[in-house]
Design a protein around this motif. Structure first.
Motif, PDB file in Angstrom:
ATOM      1  N   SER A   1       8.457  -4.596   0.156  1.00  0.00           N
ATOM      2  CA  SER A   1       8.517  -3.355  -0.614  1.00  0.00           C
ATOM      3  C   SER A   1       7.436  -2.248  -0.278  1.00  0.00           C
ATOM      4  O   SER A   1       7.569  -1.347  -0.890  1.00  0.00           O
ATOM      5  N   SER A   2       6.460  -2.625   0.615  1.00  0.00           N
ATOM      6  CA  SER A   2       5.637  -1.913   0.909  1.00  0.00           C
ATOM      7  C   SER A   2       5.021  -2.033   2.451  1.00  0.00           C
ATOM      8  O   SER A   2       5.115  -3.055   2.801  1.00  0.00           O
TER       9      SER A   2
ATOM     10  N   ALA B   1       2.521  -0.604   5.728  1.00  0.00           N
ATOM     11  CA  ALA B   1       1.555   0.414   6.143  1.00  0.00           C
ATOM     12  C   ALA B   1       1.480   0.264   7.761  1.00  0.00           C
ATOM     13  O   ALA B   1       1.783  -1.050   8.284  1.00  0.00           O
TER      14      ALA B   1
ATOM     15  N   GLU C   1       2.093   5.206   5.357  1.00  0.00           N
ATOM     16  CA  GLU C   1       2.380   4.082   4.280  1.00  0.00           C
ATOM     17  C   GLU C   1       3.802   4.440   3.643  1.00  0.00           C
ATOM     18  O   GLU C   1       3.906   5.642   3.246  1.00  0.00           O
ATOM     19  N   LEU C   2       4.786   3.623   3.348  1.00  0.00           N
ATOM     20  CA  LEU C   2       5.815   3.791   2.761  1.00  0.00           C
ATOM     21  C   LEU C   2       6.160   2.709   2.019  1.00  0.00           C
ATOM     22  O   LEU C   2       5.504   1.474   1.842  1.00  0.00           O
ATOM     23  N   SER C   3       7.300   2.950   0.950  1.00  0.00           N
ATOM     24  CA  SER C   3       7.674   1.989   0.180  1.00  0.00           C
ATOM     25  C   SER C   3       9.022   1.970  -0.229  1.00  0.00           C
ATOM     26  O   SER C   3       9.905   3.051   0.000  1.00  0.00           O
ATOM     27  N   GLY C   4       9.576   0.915  -0.878  1.00  0.00           N
ATOM     28  CA  GLY C   4      11.124   1.012  -1.134  1.00  0.00           C
ATOM     29  C   GLY C   4      11.543  -0.316  -0.812  1.00  0.00           C
ATOM     30  O   GLY C   4      10.836  -1.636  -0.361  1.00  0.00           O
TER      31      GLY C   4
ATOM     32  N   ASP D   1      16.205   3.293  -1.062  1.00  0.00           N
ATOM     33  CA  ASP D   1      15.089   3.990  -1.798  1.00  0.00           C
ATOM     34  C   ASP D   1      13.696   4.015  -1.090  1.00  0.00           C
ATOM     35  O   ASP D   1      12.647   3.759  -1.826  1.00  0.00           O
TER      36      ASP D   1
ATOM     37  N   HIS E   1      10.599   5.689   0.708  1.00  0.00           N
ATOM     38  CA  HIS E   1       9.548   6.836   0.287  1.00  0.00           C
ATOM     39  C   HIS E   1       8.458   6.839   1.125  1.00  0.00           C
ATOM     40  O   HIS E   1       7.856   5.701   1.382  1.00  0.00           O
ATOM     41  N   VAL E   2       8.083   7.783   1.813  1.00  0.00           N
ATOM     42  CA  VAL E   2       6.959   7.970   2.771  1.00  0.00           C
ATOM     43  C   VAL E   2       6.027   8.412   1.535  1.00  0.00           C
ATOM     44  O   VAL E   2       5.681   9.571   1.033  1.00  0.00           O
ATOM     45  N   ASN E   3       4.901   7.390   1.554  1.00  0.00           N
ATOM     46  CA  ASN E   3       3.718   7.724   0.386  1.00  0.00           C
ATOM     47  C   ASN E   3       2.712   8.525   0.963  1.00  0.00           C
ATOM     48  O   ASN E   3       2.141   9.252   0.207  1.00  0.00           O
ATOM     49  N   ARG E   4       2.355   8.282   2.186  1.00  0.00           N
ATOM     50  CA  ARG E   4       1.398   8.647   2.615  1.00  0.00           C
ATOM     51  C   ARG E   4       1.532   9.129   4.262  1.00  0.00           C
ATOM     52  O   ARG E   4       1.788   8.125   4.922  1.00  0.00           O
TER      53      ARG E   4
END
Length: 95
Positions: free
Chosen positions: A19-20, A22, A66-69, A52, A54-57
Motif C-alpha cells: 500500500s505504500s 518509497a 513516495e507513492l501510495s495506493g 488508486d 497517488h504520488v505523495n512526494r
C-alpha cells in the motif's frame, strides 16, 4: 587534476503492505494516473500498476519518490539500443 567518476547506479525500493512504496534512483516520472505509474530509474524503466495510486512526494533532485495506493505489480523494462545507448520512451512509442 583528478577526474571524478560518477557513482555507480543505485536504485532501491521499499514496499510496505502493498500500500505504500518509497523509491530512490528515479530519474524521471514519464506518466502516471490512478492505475499505473511509469518511472525512469537508473537501472531501467519501471511500471507500477495498481488501484488508486497517488504520488505523495517527488524529489527528482535526490531521485526519490513516495507513492501510495493498492500496488498490484512492479515491472522493469530494459530499454537499450544495441549500441548501448538508452532509447527514449517517446521514440519507442512512435517507432
Amino acid at each position: 587534476m583528478e577526474e571524478r567518476q560518477a557513482p555507480p547506479a543505485s536504485h532501491k525500493i521499499a514496499l510496505t503492505n502493498r500500500s505504500s512504496c518509497a523509491l530512490n534512483g528515479v530519474t524521471d516520472i514519464l506518466s502516471f494516473d490512478v492505475n499505473e505509474i511509469l518511472l525512469e530509474t537508473q537501472l531501467g524503466m519501471l511500471m507500477i500498476r495498481g488501484k488508486d495510486l497517488h504520488v505523495n512526494r517527488l524529489t527528482l533532485e535526490k531521485g526519490e519518490v513516495e507513492l501510495s495506493g493498492g500496488i498490484d505489480s512492479l515491472q522493469y523494462s530494459d530499454l537499450k539500443k544495441e549500441n548501448g545507448q538508452k532509447e527514449t520512451f517517446l521514440r519507442r512509442l512512435f517507432q
